[in-house]
Design a protein around this motif. Structure first.
Motif, short mmCIF file in Angstrom:
data_model
loop_
_atom_site.label_atom_id
_atom_site.label_comp_id
_atom_site.label_asym_id
_atom_site.label_seq_id
_atom_site.Cartn_x
_atom_site.Cartn_y
_atom_site.Cartn_z
N VAL A 1 0.84 -1.20 0.00
CA VAL A 1 0.00 0.00 0.00
C VAL A 1 0.87 1.25 0.00
N PHE A 2 0.65 2.13 -0.96
CA PHE A 2 1.38 3.40 -0.96
C PHE A 2 0.68 4.40 -0.05
N THR A 3 1.45 5.02 0.84
CA THR A 3 0.91 6.03 1.75
C THR A 3 1.66 7.33 1.49
N ARG A 4 1.24 8.39 2.13
CA ARG A 4 1.87 9.69 1.86
C ARG A 4 3.34 9.70 2.26
N ARG A 5 3.69 8.97 3.30
CA ARG A 5 5.09 8.98 3.75
C ARG A 5 5.90 7.79 3.21
N THR A 6 5.34 7.05 2.27
CA THR A 6 6.08 5.92 1.70
C THR A 6 7.24 6.45 0.85
N ASN A 7 8.45 6.00 1.14
CA ASN A 7 9.63 6.47 0.41
C ASN A 7 9.99 5.60 -0.79
N VAL A 8 9.41 4.42 -0.84
CA VAL A 8 9.76 3.47 -1.89
C VAL A 8 8.77 3.63 -3.03
N GLU A 9 9.27 3.82 -4.24
CA GLU A 9 8.36 4.15 -5.34
C GLU A 9 7.85 2.95 -6.12
N ARG A 10 8.65 1.87 -6.14
CA ARG A 10 8.25 0.70 -6.91
C ARG A 10 8.28 -0.54 -6.04
N VAL A 11 7.36 -1.42 -6.28
CA VAL A 11 7.36 -2.70 -5.59
C VAL A 11 7.31 -3.78 -6.64
N PRO B 1 4.32 3.00 6.95
CA PRO B 1 5.73 3.06 6.57
C PRO B 1 6.58 3.48 7.77
N GLU B 2 7.91 3.42 7.63
CA GLU B 2 8.78 4.01 8.64
C GLU B 2 8.37 5.48 8.73
N GLY B 3 8.12 5.95 9.95
CA GLY B 3 7.65 7.33 10.09
C GLY B 3 6.13 7.40 10.28
N GLY B 4 5.46 6.29 9.97
CA GLY B 4 4.04 6.19 10.29
C GLY B 4 3.10 6.78 9.24
N PHE B 5 1.82 6.55 9.43
CA PHE B 5 0.80 7.20 8.61
C PHE B 5 0.74 8.67 9.01
N ASP B 6 0.31 9.54 8.08
CA ASP B 6 0.13 10.93 8.51
C ASP B 6 -1.24 11.09 9.16
N ASP B 7 -1.51 12.27 9.70
CA ASP B 7 -2.72 12.44 10.52
C ASP B 7 -4.01 12.23 9.71
N THR B 8 -4.00 12.67 8.45
CA THR B 8 -5.18 12.47 7.60
C THR B 8 -5.44 10.99 7.40
N GLU B 9 -4.38 10.26 7.13
CA GLU B 9 -4.51 8.82 6.91
C GLU B 9 -5.00 8.13 8.18
N ARG B 10 -4.41 8.50 9.29
CA ARG B 10 -4.81 7.88 10.57
C ARG B 10 -6.29 8.13 10.84
N ALA B 11 -6.72 9.36 10.59
CA ALA B 11 -8.13 9.68 10.83
C ALA B 11 -9.03 8.85 9.91
N GLY C 1 2.98 -1.02 22.06
CA GLY C 1 3.92 -0.66 23.11
C GLY C 1 4.71 0.60 22.87
N PRO C 2 5.55 0.96 23.86
CA PRO C 2 6.18 2.27 23.89
C PRO C 2 7.43 2.43 23.02
N ARG C 3 7.99 1.33 22.52
CA ARG C 3 9.20 1.48 21.71
C ARG C 3 8.85 1.75 20.24
N VAL C 4 9.79 2.36 19.53
CA VAL C 4 9.56 2.62 18.11
C VAL C 4 9.92 1.35 17.33
N LEU C 5 8.91 0.68 16.80
CA LEU C 5 9.18 -0.55 16.06
C LEU C 5 9.36 -0.24 14.58
#
Lengths: 248, 248
Positions: free
Chosen positions: A112-122, A199-209, A223-227
């Motif tokens: 799934v491509f998201t706004r913060r996805t850095n990878v352009e091709r799969v 993605p690394e960095g997470g969904f943005d707020d619009t996506e999360r909503a 949990g509390p760690r950054v996975l």
């Protein structure tokens, strides 16, 4: 068949007693060149539909080989309907994610491509090749479906009403996955499911909503760690399988 | 400190306001040569005891650098006492296991030689280096302890009476981890714990019997597929953390 067969191949073909299977050049090379198998050696084969079958090598040359189907070793078992919808990550990690998700028992890999996805091709074929290899090694009788990548907005817009979503949100407001999955209704447990990993960095707020607004969504915390994305995917699949999948 | 600091270093030294920290050659090279940081740039530092501190680069040369401690950003939080006792596996996978176990929050890595362990040597320093790197990246405030390898028999013979064992047995006779962890008593949940993971090929029958005979042991199943040792470890840690660890 008292001796354990050490080679398992996924071959998308009909399997019937005494049937002959012509192998691909790659499989022929693997059996003869890599594993040094000769005529008469045992090989297990599965096609994702008919269980696992014992075969023997009927003929083997450098670039071609034929198997003869001897008999069924395992019946096909039904498997949970669990999609992993994940934002593509870098090459080594996405290979790893496809392998581990297969091992842990997902039925469908959906990039799934998201706004913060850095990878352009799969490369979906590459994901599929990783899934096949993992399925062969972990004694699974099926290979997950691998879909072409899609945009998150499009995926959510056409989301089937019955498919539940386990959304691993990073903001820690969700209940623990253990607790959230413990309190599902029996009906919810029998639905098809998806795990949604950003993605690394997470969904943005619009996506999360947008994800949180879906009536199918169950928000959970890991949990509390950054996975890392691949770690979060593996943790979420394990939690889902043990609570409502086929690890019960 | 409104800007997020993108570099986190684990440095085993006392941290106090205005204190100066002389960096190792490796850290100096990383900051200057790799990350191109100059005097005045912000760096976060943690020592596993005193929380996380903002620092700035006071001086930087090719092979040496000094940080000045500015102030505390995060208080040290208590973490669950969870040991991962695991049979050593091949190099890439054991590095991976150390990284992922750190990310998922174990407090102690204990390599264990079993009868079917194929790997003869374990470099504990290498495991520790992997754990440090993972801790720096996942925003943990501590680094797991890494012990020298020991034999399973010796480990069990000196096992502390209060430390519970989550034993992931491959024979499927155990309850699902979700269920087994759901039915622990409150007292059992507060004990220190260990997760015990066998080598590829599993523990042998004598070992399994010895582990099952311990009064601290809770036997759990991780489902019908054959999981690699590193996958099993990650699944087990996730399940433990979400049920009774700090993912709640």
């Amino acid at each position: 068949m008292s001796k354990k067969i050490d080679i398992r191949l996924y071959i998308d073909t009909t399997l019937t007693i005494n049937g002959l299977i012509g192998l691909s050049q790659e499989h022929a090379h693997y059996l003869g060149g890599v594993m040094r198998k000769k005529v008469g050696a045992s090989v297990a084969v599965f096609n994702g539909r008919d269980g696992e079958w014992a075969c023997e090598i009927a003929e083997i040359k450098k670039r071609a080989a034929t198997l003869r189907v001897i008999g069924r070793i395992k019946e096909q078992a039904s498997e949970p309907d669990l999609m992993l919808a994940f934002a593509p990550i870098k090459k080594a990690r996405i290979d790893f994610m496809a392998q581990k998700a297969t091992e842990l028992g997902v039925s469908h890999l959906q990039p799934v491509f998201t706004r913060r996805t850095n990878v352009e091709r799969v490369k979906s074929e590459r994901l599929y090749a990783n899934a096949i290899e993992a399925a062969e090694q972990c004694e699974r009788l099926s290979v997950p479906k691998v879909s072409e990548p899609t945009k998150l907005d499009d995926l959510l817009a056409s989301w089937p009403s019955e498919r539940m979503i386990m959304f691993c949100d990073e903001d820690l407001s969700g209940r623990s996955a253990h607790e959230a999955l413990s309190t599902l209704t029996d009906k919810q447990k029998t639905h098809p499911w998806a795990i949604l990993i950003g993605p690394e960095g997470g969904f943005d707020d619009t996506e999360r909503a947008a994800i949180r607004a879906m009536k199918q969504t169950v928000v959970v915390s890991l949990g509390p760690r950054v996975l890392r994305a691949d770690t979060a995917a593996m943790a979420a699949i394990s939690l889902w399988q043990s609570a409502i999948g086929d690890w019960r």
